[in-house]
Design an enzyme around this catalytic site. Structure first.
Site, PDB file in Angstrom:
ATOM      1  N   ASN A 274     -15.766 -25.702 -46.493  1.00  0.00           N
ATOM      2  CA  ASN A 274     -14.894 -25.024 -45.527  1.00  0.00           C
ATOM      3  C   ASN A 274     -13.957 -24.063 -46.242  1.00  0.00           C
ATOM      4  O   ASN A 274     -13.770 -22.920 -45.818  1.00  0.00           O
ATOM      5  CB  ASN A 274     -14.101 -26.071 -44.737  1.00  0.00           C
ATOM      6  CG  ASN A 274     -13.127 -25.446 -43.756  1.00  0.00           C
ATOM      7  OD1 ASN A 274     -13.495 -24.606 -42.948  1.00  0.00           O
ATOM      8  ND2 ASN A 274     -11.871 -25.862 -43.837  1.00  0.00           N
TER       9      ASN A 274
ATOM     10  N   GLN B 222       7.928  12.491 -85.513  1.00  0.00           N
ATOM     11  CA  GLN B 222       8.352  11.838 -84.275  1.00  0.00           C
ATOM     12  C   GLN B 222       8.166  10.336 -84.423  1.00  0.00           C
ATOM     13  O   GLN B 222       7.439   9.879 -85.300  1.00  0.00           O
ATOM     14  CB  GLN B 222       7.538  12.365 -83.098  1.00  0.00           C
ATOM     15  CG  GLN B 222       6.037  12.256 -83.300  1.00  0.00           C
ATOM     16  CD  GLN B 222       5.229  13.005 -82.259  1.00  0.00           C
ATOM     17  OE1 GLN B 222       5.774  13.614 -81.362  1.00  0.00           O
ATOM     18  NE2 GLN B 222       3.909  12.949 -82.379  1.00  0.00           N
TER      19      GLN B 222
ATOM     20  N   TYR C  30      -6.592 -27.653 -33.063  1.00  0.00           N
ATOM     21  CA  TYR C  30      -6.885 -28.033 -34.446  1.00  0.00           C
ATOM     22  C   TYR C  30      -5.709 -28.787 -35.059  1.00  0.00           C
ATOM     23  O   TYR C  30      -4.548 -28.370 -34.980  1.00  0.00           O
ATOM     24  CB  TYR C  30      -7.199 -26.801 -35.307  1.00  0.00           C
ATOM     25  CG  TYR C  30      -7.344 -27.133 -36.769  1.00  0.00           C
ATOM     26  CD1 TYR C  30      -8.518 -27.706 -37.247  1.00  0.00           C
ATOM     27  CD2 TYR C  30      -6.296 -26.929 -37.662  1.00  0.00           C
ATOM     28  CE1 TYR C  30      -8.657 -28.053 -38.578  1.00  0.00           C
ATOM     29  CE2 TYR C  30      -6.418 -27.276 -38.996  1.00  0.00           C
ATOM     30  CZ  TYR C  30      -7.601 -27.838 -39.451  1.00  0.00           C
ATOM     31  OH  TYR C  30      -7.733 -28.197 -40.770  1.00  0.00           O
TER      32      TYR C  30
ATOM     33  N   ASN D 245      -1.299 -23.212 -39.645  1.00  0.00           N
ATOM     34  CA  ASN D 245      -2.435 -23.046 -38.719  1.00  0.00           C
ATOM     35  C   ASN D 245      -2.634 -24.358 -37.958  1.00  0.00           C
ATOM     36  O   ASN D 245      -2.641 -25.427 -38.581  1.00  0.00           O
ATOM     37  CB  ASN D 245      -3.718 -22.696 -39.483  1.00  0.00           C
ATOM     38  CG  ASN D 245      -4.887 -22.487 -38.542  1.00  0.00           C
ATOM     39  OD1 ASN D 245      -4.850 -21.603 -37.701  1.00  0.00           O
ATOM     40  ND2 ASN D 245      -5.909 -23.315 -38.666  1.00  0.00           N
TER      41      ASN D 245
ATOM     42  N   GLU E 284     -13.748 -28.593 -50.278  1.00  0.00           N
ATOM     43  CA  GLU E 284     -13.566 -29.268 -48.991  1.00  0.00           C
ATOM     44  C   GLU E 284     -14.741 -29.016 -48.049  1.00  0.00           C
ATOM     45  O   GLU E 284     -14.630 -28.303 -47.068  1.00  0.00           O
ATOM     46  CB  GLU E 284     -12.225 -28.812 -48.383  1.00  0.00           C
ATOM     47  CG  GLU E 284     -11.692 -29.692 -47.285  1.00  0.00           C
ATOM     48  CD  GLU E 284     -12.060 -29.194 -45.900  1.00  0.00           C
ATOM     49  OE1 GLU E 284     -12.740 -29.949 -45.178  1.00  0.00           O
ATOM     50  OE2 GLU E 284     -11.677 -28.062 -45.562  1.00  0.00           O
TER      51      GLU E 284
END
EC number: 4.3.1.24
Length: 713
Positions: free
Chosen positions: A501, A362, A116, A399, A498
């Site tokens: 994908n 308090q 790839y 990748n 895209e």
């Protein structure tokens, strides 16, 4: 003039050891034996936020060169390279170079296979094939260089160019992180390419990168493409160097460098990572850490200004009964800051119900519950620090990845920046919630009905003609509202991209940008809070000085007008009546306030002397005498305060030794003084906004960070 960040940070650096490199040395000097989850290199459950800030300051301010080896880069190193210009280099390790060379060689043997991004197209177009691996890398950059920047140098010259580009510090940080990741030898990017990036950093050449256009899914493809294109000398790439914008080609020639030609997968290896998101996130988280320490310091100062209770931070409430580590940490920090304060109530005396009527038992939630509120936010930020330390310092984001040990190419999703995006979502929410507690503390302090007798709007003179902090009250509401909007998640707005994908993506850079924006808004809010609380402690100091002379005056006038009838019990009842009324009429002008106070106190005298022969004339004479003397005394104390040099401010002797450090920093080094008012002075001085701006700049420049560390260490 604020002190140099470098000068202060260097002193911090000298006192701290470099834990990462020490840990590496303990492992036989080979950091590469460590796994990505090497715990000794990361924050642990015992790590405090103060530890983290100290470490960041030390690493960022160090003067030695950052050696990138894929394992020991710290977030402080990233800050140093991004903001301080620390030089960087690929570590001189045979192991690193051998691994990188081996990955390049392994890829060469795979060029006949379907790999790839090397022999295939990209993303949804990965069904295409080519044998021209070099041209494929050019095609990758070509389609990713699609962001919006000025079309001419004139746009930059007119100051219009950088509004749509990433901050230069983010780009420098991204280059540092990307080189560090690629030194791990999983991406087949040659040393010469990595050195081209470090040469750009060390020669001050910073690519101009579009601000928008990445979804941080397959990494930050487009932003990193602009960086990659610059080192290749792309004719349309713009860079910043020596204060100017020029083409990358010109900058390369100017600095005597050489453009690189990208080999197979090197374009993909450069752009297919999370470095831009991680850089922006690192800088945003660093700033959020410092703002968190400032929020804690402001809480302590607000306790002092409000004469609040240190008991809210007692170890029993935190270490014993509800021992969440970061709640304990925040309580300890505030408790430590209050040690030695003469404003805060340290020891409470139990009183009878009849003696306690009408008194708030308090502190309200914004002060009393601040450790429980801030503690979980600190926890989220410490976790974010651990995640980003892994991402920037010990991760490969690309990748495909090359596994030399098993001689394999792995196709996966190591580029997805969700870890970064998730940390930014949590950090930004923490920033908004820090703003919420600051806003509520601030508005309580400005509210005449809640601030325990401080003047309305913290006016130093008559409230009818001085509304000092009223505008800041409104501005603070605006900042807090904007923070609430920015706190909304980004990740829920993911869109398929895209060709479908990248149907899921992280939006990490968008989230990091929004977090940086939230930091900026919180800085405005905390600068406003700091300005107001210092005015408040000064006014409280005047009140304390006034009380020293006022109480003997009340005693003297009671005895003078009522003789032996003015017993200690009578005096106590009258004094309680006076102070109770002063908490109710603090929006009155000076003369009206004292006449009103003693009109009410006269009733206490009548009640205390019931059954005694006291004439109305003597009561009225006492009331008038007290009011006139109180008015004169208040004016005298005010005039003495404003006439005194700022270095001898009465507030210094009442503040704790630690909060005094921040007070002096703002008053002396930043140069923001207490304000009396334009109307009273009869002239217009520096605006309130300018003074808040000076404090804001001290926060944004980082000058305040070492001051906070000094206070809390």
């Amino acid at each position: 003039m604020a002190p140099s960040v470098d000068s202060i940070a260097t002193s911090v650096a000298n006192s701290l050891s470099n834990g990462l490199h020490a840990a590496a040395a303990a492992n036989g000097g080979d950091v590469h034996k460590k796994t990505a989850g090497a715990g000794s290199l990361l924050p642990t459950t015992e790590t405090t936020q103060l530890d983290i800030v100290e470490r960041i300051l030390a690493d960022a301010g160090a003067t030695d060169q950052i050696k990138l080896d894929g394992y020991t880069l710290t977030l402080g190193d990233v800050v140093g390279a991004a903001r301080r210009g620390r030089s960087v280099k690929v570590a001189d390790s045979p192991h690193i170079r051998e691994k990188i060379d081996a990955s390049v060689e392994f890829l060469r043997t795979q060029l006949d296979n379907s790999v790839y991004g090397v022999t295939t197209g990209f993303g949804g177009s990965a069904d295409t094939r080519t044998e021209d691996a070099i041209s494929l890398q050019k095609a990758l950059l070509e389609h990713q260089l699609c962001g919006v920047l000025p079309t001419s140098m004139d746009g930059f010259a007119l100051g219009r160019g950088l509004e749509n580009s990433l901050p230069l510090e983010v780009v420098r940080g991204a280059m540092t992180i990307r080189v560090n990741s690629l030194t791990r030898g999983h991406s087949a990017v040659r040393i010469v390419v990595l050195e081209a990036l470090t040469n750009f950093l060390n020669h001050g050449i910073t690519p101009i990168v579009p601000l928008r256009g990445t979804i941080s899914a397959s990494g930050d493809l487009s932003p990193l493409s602009y960086i990659a294109a610059s080192i290749t000398g792309h004719p349309d790439s713009k860079v910043h160097v020596d204060g100017k914008i020029m083409s990358a080609q010109e900058a390369i020639a100017l600095k005597g460098l050489q453009p690189v030609v990208l080999g197979p997968k090197e374009g993909l290896g450069l752009v297919n990572g999370t470095a831009v998101s991680a850089s922006m996130a690192t800088l945003a988280l660093t700033d959020a850490h410092v703002l968190s320490l400032l929020a804690q310091a402001l809480t302590a100062l607000t306790v002092e200004a409000m004469v609040g209770h240190a008991g809210s931070f007692h170890p029993f409430l935190h270490d014993v009964t509800r021992p969440h580590p970061t709640q304990i940490e925040v309580a300890r920090n505030i408790r430590t800051l209050l040690e030695g304060s003469k404003y805060a109530v340290h020891h409470e005396t139990e009183v009878k119900v009849k003696d306690d009527e009408g008194i708030l038992r308090q502190d309200r939630y914004p002060l009393r519950c601040s450790p429980q509120w801030l503690g979980p936010l600190v926890s989220d930020m410490i976790h974010a620090h651990a995640v980003l330390s892994l991402e920037a310092g010990q991760s490969t984001t690309d990748n495909p990845l090359i596994d030399l040990e098993n001689k394999m190419t792995h196709h996966g999703g190591a580029f997805m920046a969700s870890s970064v995006g998730n940390t930014m979502e949590k950090t930004r929410l923490a920033v908004a919630l820090m703003g919420k507690v600051s806003f509520t503390q601030l508005t309580e302090m400005l509210n005449a009905g809640m601030n325990r007798a401080l003047p309305s709007c913290l006016a130093a003179e008559d409230p009818s003609l001085s509304y000092h902090c009223k505008g800041l009250d409104i501005a603070a509401a605006a900042y807090t509202s904007e923070l609430g909007h920015l706190a909304n998640p980004v990740s829920t707005h993911v869109q398929p991209a895209e060709m479908g994908n990248q149907a899921i993506n992280s939006l990490a850079l968008i989230s990091a940008r929004r977090t940086a924006e939230a930091n900026d808004v919180l800085s405005l809010l905390l600068a406003t809070h700091l300005y107001c609380v210092l005015q408040a402690v000064d006014l409280r100091a005047m009140e304390f000085e006034h009380t020293k002379a006022f109480e003997p005056m009340v005693t003297e006038l009671l005895k003078q007008h009522f003789g032996a009838l003015a017993t200690a019990e009578v005096e106590d009842k009258v004094r309680k009546s006076i102070y109770k009324r002063l908490q109710q009429n603090n929006s009155y002008d000076l003369e009206q306030r004292w006449h009103d106070t003693f009109s009410v106190a006269t009733g206490a005298v009548v009640e205390a002397l019931a059954g005694q022969e006291v004439s109305l004339a003597s009561l009225n004479a006492w009331k008038v005498a007290c009011a006139e003397k109180a008015i004169a005394l208040t004016r005298s104390v005010r005039d003495s305060f404003w006439a005194a040099p700022s270095s001898s401010s009465p507030a210094l002797k009442y503040l704790s030794p630690r909060t005094r450090v921040l007070y002096s920093f703002v008053r002396e080094e930043v140069g923001v003084k207490a304000r009396r008012g334009d109307v009273y002075l009869g002239k217009q001085e520096v605006t309130i906004g300018t003074n808040v701006s000076r404090i804001y700049e001290a926060i944004k420049s980082g000058c305040i960070a070492p001051v906070l560390v000094k206070m809390m260490a």
